[in-house]
Design an enzyme around this catalytic site. Structure first.
Site, PDB file in Angstrom:
ATOM      1  N   HIS A 179       0.765  -0.996  -0.041  1.00 46.25           N
ATOM      2  CA  HIS A 179      -0.093  -0.064  -0.003  1.00 46.25           C
ATOM      3  C   HIS A 179       0.853   1.305   0.111  1.00 46.25           C
ATOM      4  O   HIS A 179       2.127   1.217   0.595  1.00 46.25           O
ATOM      5  CB  HIS A 179      -0.841   0.007   1.153  1.00 46.25           C
ATOM      6  CG  HIS A 179      -1.920   0.880   1.263  1.00 46.25           C
ATOM      7  ND1 HIS A 179      -1.617   2.225   1.871  1.00 46.25           N
ATOM      8  CD2 HIS A 179      -3.335   0.984   1.183  1.00 46.25           C
ATOM      9  CE1 HIS A 179      -2.928   2.854   1.697  1.00 46.25           C
ATOM     10  NE2 HIS A 179      -3.841   2.020   1.321  1.00 46.25           N
TER      11      HIS A 179
ATOM     12  N   ASP B 217       2.875  -4.339   8.149  1.00 48.39           N
ATOM     13  CA  ASP B 217       1.810  -3.778   7.955  1.00 48.39           C
ATOM     14  C   ASP B 217       0.628  -4.707   7.957  1.00 48.39           C
ATOM     15  O   ASP B 217       0.370  -5.391   7.098  1.00 48.39           O
ATOM     16  CB  ASP B 217       1.812  -3.072   6.537  1.00 48.39           C
ATOM     17  CG  ASP B 217       0.483  -2.329   6.208  1.00 48.39           C
ATOM     18  OD1 ASP B 217      -0.594  -2.527   6.792  1.00 48.39           O
ATOM     19  OD2 ASP B 217       0.340  -1.635   5.192  1.00 48.39           O
TER      20      ASP B 217
ATOM     21  N   GLN C 172      -4.686  -5.077   7.074  1.00 49.24           N
ATOM     22  CA  GLN C 172      -5.540  -6.129   6.473  1.00 49.24           C
ATOM     23  C   GLN C 172      -5.520  -7.315   7.278  1.00 49.24           C
ATOM     24  O   GLN C 172      -6.412  -8.456   6.900  1.00 49.24           O
ATOM     25  CB  GLN C 172      -5.354  -6.284   4.832  1.00 49.24           C
ATOM     26  CG  GLN C 172      -5.491  -5.145   4.074  1.00 49.24           C
ATOM     27  CD  GLN C 172      -6.918  -4.499   4.052  1.00 49.24           C
ATOM     28  OE1 GLN C 172      -7.790  -5.158   4.518  1.00 49.24           O
ATOM     29  NE2 GLN C 172      -7.032  -3.257   3.651  1.00 49.24           N
TER      30      GLN C 172
ATOM     31  N   LYS D  77     -10.677  -0.344  10.139  1.00 50.91           N
ATOM     32  CA  LYS D  77     -10.957  -1.730   9.319  1.00 50.91           C
ATOM     33  C   LYS D  77     -11.329  -2.923  10.356  1.00 50.91           C
ATOM     34  O   LYS D  77     -11.252  -4.261   9.613  1.00 50.91           O
ATOM     35  CB  LYS D  77      -9.740  -1.985   8.704  1.00 50.91           C
ATOM     36  CG  LYS D  77      -9.159  -0.975   7.777  1.00 50.91           C
ATOM     37  CD  LYS D  77      -7.970  -1.373   6.917  1.00 50.91           C
ATOM     38  CE  LYS D  77      -7.348   0.088   6.149  1.00 50.91           C
ATOM     39  NZ  LYS D  77      -8.008   0.415   4.966  1.00 50.91           N
TER      40      LYS D  77
ATOM     41  N   CYS E 254      -4.603   2.683  -3.799  1.00 50.78           N
ATOM     42  CA  CYS E 254      -3.318   3.156  -2.937  1.00 50.78           C
ATOM     43  C   CYS E 254      -2.417   2.045  -3.240  1.00 50.78           C
ATOM     44  O   CYS E 254      -1.417   1.671  -2.447  1.00 50.78           O
ATOM     45  CB  CYS E 254      -3.610   3.337  -1.719  1.00 50.78           C
ATOM     46  SG  CYS E 254      -4.770   4.548  -1.085  1.00 50.78           S
TER      47      CYS E 254
HETATM   48  N1  PLP Z   1      -2.044  -0.571   4.732  1.00 51.67           N
HETATM   49  C1  PLP Z   1      -2.899  -1.614   4.157  1.00 51.67           C
HETATM   50  C2  PLP Z   1      -2.414  -2.890   3.622  1.00 51.67           C
HETATM   51  C3  PLP Z   1      -4.022  -1.019   3.944  1.00 51.67           C
HETATM   52  O1  PLP Z   1      -5.151  -1.680   3.175  1.00 51.67           O
HETATM   53  C4  PLP Z   1      -4.248   0.319   4.357  1.00 51.67           C
HETATM   54  C5  PLP Z   1      -5.562   1.065   4.064  1.00 51.67           C
HETATM   55  O2  PLP Z   1      -6.384   0.622   3.060  1.00 51.67           O
HETATM   56  C6  PLP Z   1      -3.227   1.054   4.785  1.00 51.67           C
HETATM   57  C7  PLP Z   1      -2.056   0.490   4.972  1.00 51.67           C
HETATM   58  C8  PLP Z   1      -3.491   2.573   5.502  1.00 51.67           C
HETATM   59  O3  PLP Z   1      -4.380   2.636   6.411  1.00 51.67           O
HETATM   60  P1  PLP Z   1      -4.906   3.812   7.120  1.00 51.67           P
HETATM   61  O4  PLP Z   1      -5.541   4.566   5.914  1.00 51.67           O
HETATM   62  O5  PLP Z   1      -6.029   3.429   7.990  1.00 51.67           O
HETATM   63  O6  PLP Z   1      -3.902   4.488   7.672  1.00 51.67           O
END
Ligand code: PLP
Length: 417
Positions: free
Chosen positions: A131, A208, A211, A234, A373
């Site tokens: 992401h 990270d 998900q 999420k 993203c």
């Molecule tokens: N990392 C992953 C794999 C994600 O799916 C997301 C959000 O879609 C993020 C990071 C970023 O999360 P946040 O927007 O809650 O900071």
């Protein structure tokens, strides 16, 4: 040997009773089919209730007042830190930092650890499926410190190419930062093995788990990672709160990132001494009520059992694959249903993803369209935009049938043009 039996199966129809928004009817007569859970999930009454109760009965700033309300608020906030600790099996509550979300958690490490530890030529290993939140902070860091970014490639069917891991891990690799589940492909990455191999090479590991935390049990002790990040919104919680986990001995030695109230022990006009963990990384007023409501979300997930949540999503994903693979002109990206979490990203031949999402929405079906993203991942896959259906504990097989019908309808509309 574990004495635990198989996970209880979920009854999504009973669960849906807890989610007021899921009874929405849109465009006149279309029941809402919410399949955009990888972006953000909906909230059960228990979480909404925790938020309301907090504001109606317990709210005051935390760690500041010595008055009754502030003590209540502080107790609830700190009890939630303990809930989060238990949820990911961290060794101590000092290792749990409340942040605004995954993005903020990753940026905290990039700024605090990265600025303090990286020198020109040091390397950070990422992957092609990250992401933007796990790419851009490292690009910014590389620019500040003269570090080098490397990327683990993926196969055409969306797996990390582990054969190249040892080659990419050099004596200059200081950090491996990876998503544990791809937000587009749904691939469940072998983060335990990668963590072990990265540690053998002398690198730290950040996971990270944006998900992962909502969908599968997490155990940082077993995983052995050094840092981990996830977002409340999420996993049934409110937006505005997330978590940064870090091993205490590493966090302890790092300089704070943001400066301000709460993160200090003492301040003179020209200097300060930082507070101990976790306050050192929680400058300013934290997301008090959202954090406490995140605690209610964790209670909700624990009541159902994350293993049961996962099994439910496996069933939905298999069903969605079978259904969509039977529709001519649908191409699903990523691994087979058995190898992934509840995310089905697809391309409809001859129809742009934004048109797909628009036409599905007219049928009441909410999916996400675009690059989600993950522009570099889309470049690698040779597509500019995709449509993504992502499932959660309240989704039903009948809703996947509605997704299938809506796709057929979209194709029909386009054929008529
Ligand atoms: N990392 C992953 C794999 C994600 O799916 C997301 C959000 O879609 C993020 C990071 C970023 O999360 P946040 O927007 O809650 O900071």
């Amino acid at each position: 040997m574990s004495t635990a039996g198989p996970p209880a199966t979920l009854d999504p129809y009973a669960i849906r009773e807890d989610f007021p928004i899921l009874s929405t009817v849109l465009h006149g007569d279309k029941p809402l089919v919410f399949l955009d859970n990888a972006a953000s999930t909906q909230h059960p009454r228990q979480v909404i209730g925790a938020l309301t109760e907090m504001y109606e009965k317990h709210y005051a700033n935390v760690h500041r007042g010595i008055h009754w309300l502030s003590e209540q608020s502080t107790d609830l906030y700190e009890q939630t830190r303990e809930k989060v600790r238990a949820f990911i099996n961290a060794a101590m509550t000092e290792e749990i930092i409340f942040t605004p979300g995954t993005t903020a958690s990753i940026n905290t490490i990039a700024r605090s650890w990265g600025d303090a530890h990286l020198t020109p030529g040091d390397e950070i290993l990422l992957s092609v499926m990250e992401h933007h939140s796990n790419l851009v902070p490292w690009q910014q860091l590389a620019e500040r410190q003269g570090a080098v970014l490397r990327h683990l490639p993926i196969t055409d069917d969306g797996h990390l190419v582990l054969d190249q891991l040892d080659e990419l891990l050099t004596e200059r690799t200081k950090l491996v930062s990876l998503t544990s589940i791809s937000n587009v492909l749904g691939t469940v990455n072998p983060i335990r093995e990668i963590t072990r191999r990265a540690h053998d090479a002398g690198a730290l590991v950040l996971i990270d788990a944006a998900q992962h935390a909502p969908h599968l049990p997490l155990d940082v002790a077993e995983l052995g990672c050094d840092f981990l990040a996830f977002s409340g919104h999420k996993m049934l919680g409110p937006s505005g709160v997330g978590v940064l986990y870090g091993r205490a001995e590493i966090l302890d030695a790092l300089p704070p990132f943001l400066g301000g109230g709460s993160m200090i022990n003492s301040v003179q006009l020209d200097r300060f001494t930082p507070a101990d963990l976790p306050a050192k990384f929680e400058a300013g007023t934290p997301p008090i009520a959202p954090a406490i409501a995140l605690g209610a979300a964790i209670d909700y997930l624990n009541n159902l059992g994350l293993e049961a949540v996962h099994q439910h999503e496996v069933q939905l994903t298999r069903y969605a694959h079978d259904l969509l693979e039977g529709i001519a002109g649908v191409q699903i990206l990523g691994p087979r249903a058995e190898e992934k979490a509840g995310i089905v990203t697809f391309v409809l031949e001859g129809i742009h993803a934004h048109d797909v999402a628009h036409l599905l929405d007219r049928q009441g079906v909410a999916v996400r369209a675009g690059h989600h993203c993950t522009q570099p991942l889309h470049d690698r896959l040779g597509v500019t935009a995709t449509s993504r259906a992502s499932f959660y504990l309240y989704n039903t097989l009948a809703e996947i049938d509605q997704l299938g019908d809506a796709i057929l309808h979209a194709q029909h509309v386009f054929r008529r043009r």
